[in-house]
Scaffold this motif. Sequence first.
Motif, PDB file in Angstrom:
ATOM      1  N   GLU A 167       7.193  -2.639  -0.428  1.00 47.46           N
ATOM      2  CA  GLU A 167       6.765  -1.154  -0.534  1.00 47.46           C
ATOM      3  C   GLU A 167       8.078  -0.266  -0.625  1.00 47.46           C
ATOM      4  O   GLU A 167       7.862   0.786  -1.554  1.00 47.46           O
ATOM      5  CB  GLU A 167       5.826  -0.620   0.740  1.00 47.46           C
ATOM      6  N   ARG A 168       9.025  -0.216  -0.148  1.00 49.24           N
ATOM      7  CA  ARG A 168      10.108   0.359  -0.342  1.00 49.24           C
ATOM      8  C   ARG A 168      11.060   0.100  -1.528  1.00 49.24           C
ATOM      9  O   ARG A 168      11.212   1.283  -2.136  1.00 49.24           O
ATOM     10  CB  ARG A 168      11.264   0.345   0.845  1.00 49.24           C
ATOM     11  N   THR A 178       0.895  -1.251  -0.050  1.00 47.05           N
ATOM     12  CA  THR A 178       0.071   0.093   0.180  1.00 47.05           C
ATOM     13  C   THR A 178       0.824   1.166  -0.069  1.00 47.05           C
ATOM     14  O   THR A 178       1.939   1.122   0.335  1.00 47.05           O
ATOM     15  CB  THR A 178      -0.940   0.073   1.094  1.00 47.05           C
ATOM     16  N   GLY A 179       0.215   2.437  -0.614  1.00 49.71           N
ATOM     17  CA  GLY A 179       0.879   3.664  -0.188  1.00 49.71           C
ATOM     18  C   GLY A 179      -0.126   4.601  -0.234  1.00 49.71           C
ATOM     19  O   GLY A 179      -1.129   4.476   0.384  1.00 49.71           O
ATOM     20  N   GLU A 180       0.355   5.987  -0.493  1.00 49.10           N
ATOM     21  CA  GLU A 180      -0.632   6.965  -0.160  1.00 49.10           C
ATOM     22  C   GLU A 180      -2.091   6.804  -0.895  1.00 49.10           C
ATOM     23  O   GLU A 180      -2.966   7.465  -0.502  1.00 49.10           O
ATOM     24  CB  GLU A 180       0.056   8.214  -0.726  1.00 49.10           C
ATOM     25  N   ARG A 181      -1.905   6.371  -2.118  1.00 49.13           N
ATOM     26  CA  ARG A 181      -3.121   6.078  -2.780  1.00 49.13           C
ATOM     27  C   ARG A 181      -4.004   4.689  -2.535  1.00 49.13           C
ATOM     28  O   ARG A 181      -4.782   4.513  -3.655  1.00 49.13           O
ATOM     29  CB  ARG A 181      -2.995   6.220  -4.360  1.00 49.13           C
ATOM     30  N   GLY A 182      -3.499   3.946  -1.845  1.00 50.44           N
ATOM     31  CA  GLY A 182      -4.226   2.535  -1.306  1.00 50.44           C
ATOM     32  C   GLY A 182      -3.461   1.725  -1.786  1.00 50.44           C
ATOM     33  O   GLY A 182      -2.181   1.565  -2.035  1.00 50.44           O
ATOM     34  N   GLN A 208       8.806   2.108  -4.125  1.00 48.15           N
ATOM     35  CA  GLN A 208       9.031   3.452  -3.943  1.00 48.15           C
ATOM     36  C   GLN A 208      10.108   3.959  -4.462  1.00 48.15           C
ATOM     37  O   GLN A 208      10.419   4.934  -5.308  1.00 48.15           O
ATOM     38  CB  GLN A 208       8.820   3.970  -2.478  1.00 48.15           C
TER      39      GLN A 208
END
Length: 90
Positions: free
Chosen positions: A65-66, A32-36, A69
Amino acid sequence: MAELEKALQGSAPAFAIAPKQFHGAQWAIPLTGERGVFGALLLGERADGSLYTQEEMEIARATGERIVQAQASAELTRRLVNLQRERLAT
């Protein structure tokens, strides 16, 4: 594949999946990230056959996740460099 997409929309930190449908993967961990939710990290059976701990799954999720990113950041940097080169060339 619909099973995976539906499960990714839930709030579970990890869930079991059918290994035959996912090339031997047994667990899916939503990324997940800022947008889900933007993807899933699929884990196969451990080499020694034991179960993953909650901590190992959390580490896998955070690492996944990293990595995503970092890839997105590298792509953004590449695009900016190309834009600067185009501007300098004109």
